[in-house]
Design a protein around this motif. Structure first.
Motif, PDB file in Angstrom:
ATOM      1  N   ALA A 118      38.276  41.031  51.697  1.00  0.00           N
ATOM      2  CA  ALA A 118      37.983  40.562  50.339  1.00  0.00           C
ATOM      3  C   ALA A 118      38.931  39.432  49.992  1.00  0.00           C
ATOM      4  O   ALA A 118      40.145  39.636  49.923  1.00  0.00           O
ATOM      5  CB  ALA A 118      38.130  41.704  49.341  1.00  0.00           C
ATOM      6  N   PRO A 119      38.415  38.208  49.801  1.00  0.00           N
ATOM      7  CA  PRO A 119      39.273  37.102  49.374  1.00  0.00           C
ATOM      8  C   PRO A 119      39.530  37.220  47.872  1.00  0.00           C
ATOM      9  O   PRO A 119      38.751  37.871  47.169  1.00  0.00           O
ATOM     10  CB  PRO A 119      38.427  35.872  49.674  1.00  0.00           C
ATOM     11  N   LEU A 120      40.614  36.613  47.413  1.00  0.00           N
ATOM     12  CA  LEU A 120      40.869  36.669  45.974  1.00  0.00           C
ATOM     13  C   LEU A 120      41.399  35.329  45.485  1.00  0.00           C
ATOM     14  O   LEU A 120      42.353  34.788  46.032  1.00  0.00           O
ATOM     15  CB  LEU A 120      41.883  37.780  45.644  1.00  0.00           C
ATOM     16  N   VAL A 121      40.718  34.825  44.459  1.00  0.00           N
ATOM     17  CA  VAL A 121      41.182  33.626  43.757  1.00  0.00           C
ATOM     18  C   VAL A 121      41.483  34.077  42.342  1.00  0.00           C
ATOM     19  O   VAL A 121      40.738  34.883  41.776  1.00  0.00           O
ATOM     20  CB  VAL A 121      40.113  32.523  43.777  1.00  0.00           C
ATOM     21  N   LEU A 167      42.033  37.127  32.509  1.00  0.00           N
ATOM     22  CA  LEU A 167      42.366  36.911  33.905  1.00  0.00           C
ATOM     23  C   LEU A 167      41.038  36.834  34.658  1.00  0.00           C
ATOM     24  O   LEU A 167      40.244  37.759  34.621  1.00  0.00           O
ATOM     25  CB  LEU A 167      43.198  38.095  34.410  1.00  0.00           C
ATOM     26  N   MET A 168      40.784  35.718  35.317  1.00  0.00           N
ATOM     27  CA  MET A 168      39.540  35.540  36.068  1.00  0.00           C
ATOM     28  C   MET A 168      39.815  35.804  37.533  1.00  0.00           C
ATOM     29  O   MET A 168      40.714  35.220  38.131  1.00  0.00           O
ATOM     30  CB  MET A 168      39.032  34.099  35.856  1.00  0.00           C
ATOM     31  N   MET A 169      39.053  36.694  38.139  1.00  0.00           N
ATOM     32  CA  MET A 169      39.219  36.982  39.563  1.00  0.00           C
ATOM     33  C   MET A 169      37.960  36.548  40.285  1.00  0.00           C
ATOM     34  O   MET A 169      36.857  36.931  39.913  1.00  0.00           O
ATOM     35  CB  MET A 169      39.411  38.492  39.777  1.00  0.00           C
ATOM     36  N   GLY A 170      38.138  35.724  41.344  1.00  0.00           N
ATOM     37  CA  GLY A 170      36.997  35.379  42.170  1.00  0.00           C
ATOM     38  C   GLY A 170      37.104  36.156  43.460  1.00  0.00           C
ATOM     39  O   GLY A 170      38.116  36.083  44.159  1.00  0.00           O
ATOM     40  N   VAL A 184      27.011  35.134  38.118  1.00  0.00           N
ATOM     41  CA  VAL A 184      27.051  36.482  37.532  1.00  0.00           C
ATOM     42  C   VAL A 184      28.505  36.923  37.419  1.00  0.00           C
ATOM     43  O   VAL A 184      29.384  36.394  38.091  1.00  0.00           O
ATOM     44  CB  VAL A 184      26.276  37.510  38.389  1.00  0.00           C
ATOM     45  N   CYS A 185      28.754  37.910  36.561  1.00  0.00           N
ATOM     46  CA  CYS A 185      30.124  38.419  36.438  1.00  0.00           C
ATOM     47  C   CYS A 185      30.121  39.914  36.123  1.00  0.00           C
ATOM     48  O   CYS A 185      29.164  40.453  35.595  1.00  0.00           O
ATOM     49  CB  CYS A 185      30.885  37.662  35.357  1.00  0.00           C
ATOM     50  N   VAL A 186      31.224  40.535  36.522  1.00  0.00           N
ATOM     51  CA  VAL A 186      31.500  41.930  36.119  1.00  0.00           C
ATOM     52  C   VAL A 186      32.732  41.856  35.232  1.00  0.00           C
ATOM     53  O   VAL A 186      33.703  41.167  35.575  1.00  0.00           O
ATOM     54  CB  VAL A 186      31.766  42.818  37.352  1.00  0.00           C
ATOM     55  N   ILE A 187      32.679  42.502  34.059  1.00  0.00           N
ATOM     56  CA  ILE A 187      33.819  42.358  33.137  1.00  0.00           C
ATOM     57  C   ILE A 187      34.495  43.691  32.874  1.00  0.00           C
ATOM     58  O   ILE A 187      33.914  44.767  33.073  1.00  0.00           O
ATOM     59  CB  ILE A 187      33.377  41.705  31.792  1.00  0.00           C
ATOM     60  N   GLY A 188      35.724  43.597  32.443  1.00  0.00           N
ATOM     61  CA  GLY A 188      36.505  44.796  32.125  1.00  0.00           C
ATOM     62  C   GLY A 188      36.043  45.431  30.825  1.00  0.00           C
ATOM     63  O   GLY A 188      35.406  44.789  29.981  1.00  0.00           O
ATOM     64  N   ILE A 193      35.342  39.300  36.754  1.00  0.00           N
ATOM     65  CA  ILE A 193      35.251  39.115  38.201  1.00  0.00           C
ATOM     66  C   ILE A 193      33.953  38.368  38.514  1.00  0.00           C
ATOM     67  O   ILE A 193      32.876  38.785  38.082  1.00  0.00           O
ATOM     68  CB  ILE A 193      35.274  40.465  38.939  1.00  0.00           C
ATOM     69  N   ILE A 194      34.096  37.262  39.276  1.00  0.00           N
ATOM     70  CA  ILE A 194      32.925  36.465  39.643  1.00  0.00           C
ATOM     71  C   ILE A 194      32.964  36.212  41.146  1.00  0.00           C
ATOM     72  O   ILE A 194      34.003  36.414  41.788  1.00  0.00           O
ATOM     73  CB  ILE A 194      32.902  35.116  38.875  1.00  0.00           C
ATOM     74  N   PRO A 195      31.866  35.765  41.770  1.00  0.00           N
ATOM     75  CA  PRO A 195      31.886  35.452  43.208  1.00  0.00           C
ATOM     76  C   PRO A 195      32.959  34.408  43.512  1.00  0.00           C
ATOM     77  O   PRO A 195      33.211  33.512  42.692  1.00  0.00           O
ATOM     78  CB  PRO A 195      30.482  34.918  43.492  1.00  0.00           C
ATOM     79  N   VAL A 196      33.574  34.500  44.715  1.00  0.00           N
ATOM     80  CA  VAL A 196      34.767  33.720  45.024  1.00  0.00           C
ATOM     81  C   VAL A 196      34.507  32.197  44.985  1.00  0.00           C
ATOM     82  O   VAL A 196      35.328  31.448  44.467  1.00  0.00           O
ATOM     83  CB  VAL A 196      35.411  34.182  46.355  1.00  0.00           C
ATOM     84  N   VAL A 197      33.321  31.731  45.487  1.00  0.00           N
ATOM     85  CA  VAL A 197      33.110  30.274  45.476  1.00  0.00           C
ATOM     86  C   VAL A 197      32.966  29.746  44.054  1.00  0.00           C
ATOM     87  O   VAL A 197      33.394  28.635  43.752  1.00  0.00           O
ATOM     88  CB  VAL A 197      31.884  29.835  46.312  1.00  0.00           C
ATOM     89  N   ASN A 198      32.360  30.545  43.162  1.00  0.00           N
ATOM     90  CA  ASN A 198      32.268  30.127  41.764  1.00  0.00           C
ATOM     91  C   ASN A 198      33.660  29.935  41.178  1.00  0.00           C
ATOM     92  O   ASN A 198      33.912  28.989  40.438  1.00  0.00           O
ATOM     93  CB  ASN A 198      31.521  31.152  40.939  1.00  0.00           C
ATOM     94  N   ALA A 199      34.559  30.832  41.519  1.00  0.00           N
ATOM     95  CA  ALA A 199      35.921  30.742  41.002  1.00  0.00           C
ATOM     96  C   ALA A 199      36.632  29.530  41.573  1.00  0.00           C
ATOM     97  O   ALA A 199      37.345  28.812  40.865  1.00  0.00           O
ATOM     98  CB  ALA A 199      36.697  32.020  41.325  1.00  0.00           C
TER      99      ALA A 199
END
Lengths: 219, 407
Positions: B103-106, B122-125, B155-159, B206-212
């Motif tokens: 899992a990559p993380l940006v 805090l935005m996590m890709g 798309v996103c998943v939020i807290g 949290i969004i897909p890594v390339v979007n971030a």
């Protein structure tokens, strides 16, 4: 029958040896009424404790109904004591949390008499000592005379052959004292051997036989 | 003596000498409560510290750009690196044998808005596997779609907290949230959860890594999480990752790979100290409880020397006397110890419902130990004075003597 021959008992107090009993020989027949008298420290309480198997002599022989109790183990002496000897103490020694009835029942409970048999025996004694209406009172709800009657009830519930009373009227006023004395004498009249230790000349004079003690000797 | 009579005798002692019974009861129960609460406190602190370092899982490796020393504390959360760790590196690592998931993380802070409401979050890709590796789950909706690392989707998943603050009680799923100059459709809301490795997971997006990557306009990854198939392979794969990235970065070893074991070993001293502290607390409280019970027992039994003498004069053998006093002490000790245990459980339950982050549980050995200790001590210190009094000649006991040989 009690037969004592050449009993010796001494205590060590500091570096002094006190002869509480000094060569005491004595025979008490079954059914006798004996008063043991003498000043404090003359050894009469020690004699009483040894007669009651509460204490052992240093030397000499004690035959109780032809059993040499000097040779018995502590457990055997406990058994003999529970079957043959009843105690009445000056300060009653009732168990304060138990009712009058339960105090009287206690020796039977300790020697494993079944509950039904106990109830019958205790009923009989309460009747005899006129304590029926006091049966469920605790000792501190009773007068001195009533307490001593409960203690006497407890002493005779196992139907012992010997009743040992150590200053039984010492803590009582003259009226209750007279009642307790009369009760003890009526028990003696029914056949129990009664041995009373007392300071009280009047009480001593009522006994059919008086023993006087001085410095551990019978005089 | 018949046993029903023994029971009756004991219950009369306990019920008619109520003050004495209550004092004994409370003393023994306090002893048990003290042992259980203090060890629960220590154990709670210890497991709290452990859980703080346990978030990674034993099979997970973290790769971060740059060569770092991991000894002596946590790795710095931000770091400059001459050569970034890229998505292609992550893809290469995911093809290694023995690797279960990568899992990559940006990471970045960004303002998000929905119908006029503005929040800095805090935005996590990352990717779908991120949720598995970090044990995250949604309470509503679904996780990020399982896309290749280089494919994006808006798309996103939020807290949980973010959802409440942006949407209040309105349904959030399907709504579009603006972040920077992009918009993302909410497809999932994370379950209520605490902090994970320092991040408050209730306040993230949290969004897909390339979007971030395009949102923050950077190629490099902040972290890469690698889950291996089995714990035995962990060190082997750690070496393989370093070798692979070294090869891809033109022979330069410019990443750091850390495992939970390595981090845990750096706090092992703290954990050891905590273990000693818990054991120490338990022993001291047991000692104090023991002395309390010992004193109470010795005093209450010694007070009854006369009664012991009387019972013997009335025809009780020494064995009967000991049986009476021991069963009395045993009964009250068992009842008091169990009620002490009950009280400690009630208190712990109350404390646990009050505190979220730290949970207090009295370990089984403390529960068992405190009860055994209380009962054994009560028996021992009832037995000693009862034994002494019942071995006295009845006449001495009746006179209330404490020791043989005194006139």
């Amino acid at each position: 029958m009690i037969e004592l021959s050449h009993l010796e008992k001494s205590f060590q107090i500091g570096d002094q040896t006190v002869h509480a009993l000094d060569d005491v020989s004595l025979t008490i027949e079954t059914g006798e009424y004996v008063a043991v008298m003498g000043p404090s420290g003359s050894g009469k309480s020690t004699l009483m404790n040894i007669l009651g198997l509460l204490d052992r002599a240093n030397a000499g022989q004690y035959l109780l109904d032809d059993i040499n109790v000097s040779d018995l183990t502590e457990a055997e002496r406990t058994h003999v004591r529970s079957q043959k000897i009843g105690f009445v103490f000056q300060s009653y020694h009732l168990v304060s949390r138990l009712t009058a009835r339960e105090n009287i029942e206690l020796p039977m409970m300790l020697s494993g008499v079944p509950a039904k048999q106990r109830a019958l025996a205790v009923d009989e004694i309460l009747e005899k000592l006129s304590l029926v209406d006091r049966a469920h009172h605790s000792p501190n709800q009773l007068s001195g005379g009533q307490r001593q009657r409960v203690a006497i009830g407890r002493a005779i519930v196992m139907k012992p052959s010997i009743l040992l009373a150590d200053e039984p009227t010492g803590n009582l006023d003259s009226t209750s004292g007279a009642e307790v004395t009369a009760l003890l004498e009526s028990l003696n009249a029914e056949g129990i051997t009664l041995v009373v230790v007392t300071h009280d000349q009047a009480m001593g004079d009522r006994a059919r036989r008086q023993l006087r003690m001085l410095d551990g000797r019978l005089t | 003596m018949y046993w029903p009579d023994i029971v009756k005798f004991i219950t009369l002692v306990l019920s008619r000498q109520r003050f004495r019974t209550i004092v004994l009861w409370v003393a023994i129960a306090i002893g048990v409560v003290a042992v259980n609460l203090l060890t629960a406190l220590g154990e709670g602190a210890k497991s709290y510290v452990l859980s703080e370092f346990n978030v990674l899982g034993r099979n997970t490796l973290i790769t971060l750009p740059g060569k770092k020393e991991t000894k002596g504390g946590m790795p710095p959360l931000t770091g400059e690196s001459p050569r970034p760790l890229t998505l292609k590196d992550a893809q290469a690592v995911s093809r290694l044998a023995g690797v279960k998931a990568v899992a990559p993380l940006v990471l970045g802070n960004i303002e998000v808005s929905y119908s006029g409401k503005l929040r800095e979050v805090l935005m996590m890709g990352s990717s779908r596997s991120f949720f598995d590796i970090r044990h995250l789950d949604v309470g509503q909706g679904r996780l990020l779609p399982d896309l290749p690392f280089n494919k994006g989707e808006s798309v996103c998943v939020i807290g949980n907290k973010l959802s409440r603050e942006l949407f209040a009680s309105k349904p959030a799923l399907g709504e579009w949230v603006r972040a920077g100059d992009s918009r993302f459709r909410v497809i999932g809301i994370l379950k209520e959860g605490g902090t994970s490795f320092g991040f408050d997971m209730n306040d993230v997006m949290i969004i897909p890594v390339v979007n971030a990557q395009s949102l923050f306009n950077k190629d490099g990854l902040f972290r890469m999480f690698t889950e291996v198939r089995s714990h035995q392979e962990l060190n082997n794969i750690k070496a393989k990752i370093i070798a692979l990235i070294k090869e891809r970065h033109e022979g330069e070893e410019d990443v750091t790979v850390i495992s939970q074991d390595a981090m845990l070993s750096s706090v092992q001293k703290i954990l050891d100290t905590l273990t000693y502290a818990v054991t120490g607390i338990a022993s001291i409280s047991m000692l104090v409880a023991g002395i309390l019970i010992m004193n109470m027992m010795i005093i209450t039994v010694s007070q009854r020397t006369k009664e012991i003498g009387l019972l013997k004069a009335l025809g009780a053998t020494s064995a009967t006397v000991r049986l009476l006093f021991l069963s009395e002490a045993g009964l009250i000790a068992v009842v008091a110890a169990l009620s002490g245990l009950l009280v400690s459980h009630a208190v712990l339950l109350l404390a646990n419902s009050y505190f979220d982050d730290i949970q207090f549980h009295s370990p089984w050995w403390a529960q068992l130990g405190s009860i055994l200790l209380a009962v054994l001590l009560a028996l021992l210190f009832a037995w000693l004075p009862a034994q002494r009094a019942s071995s006295l000649a009845p006449v001495e006991a009746l006179q209330g003597k404490q020791q043989k040989g005194q006139a």
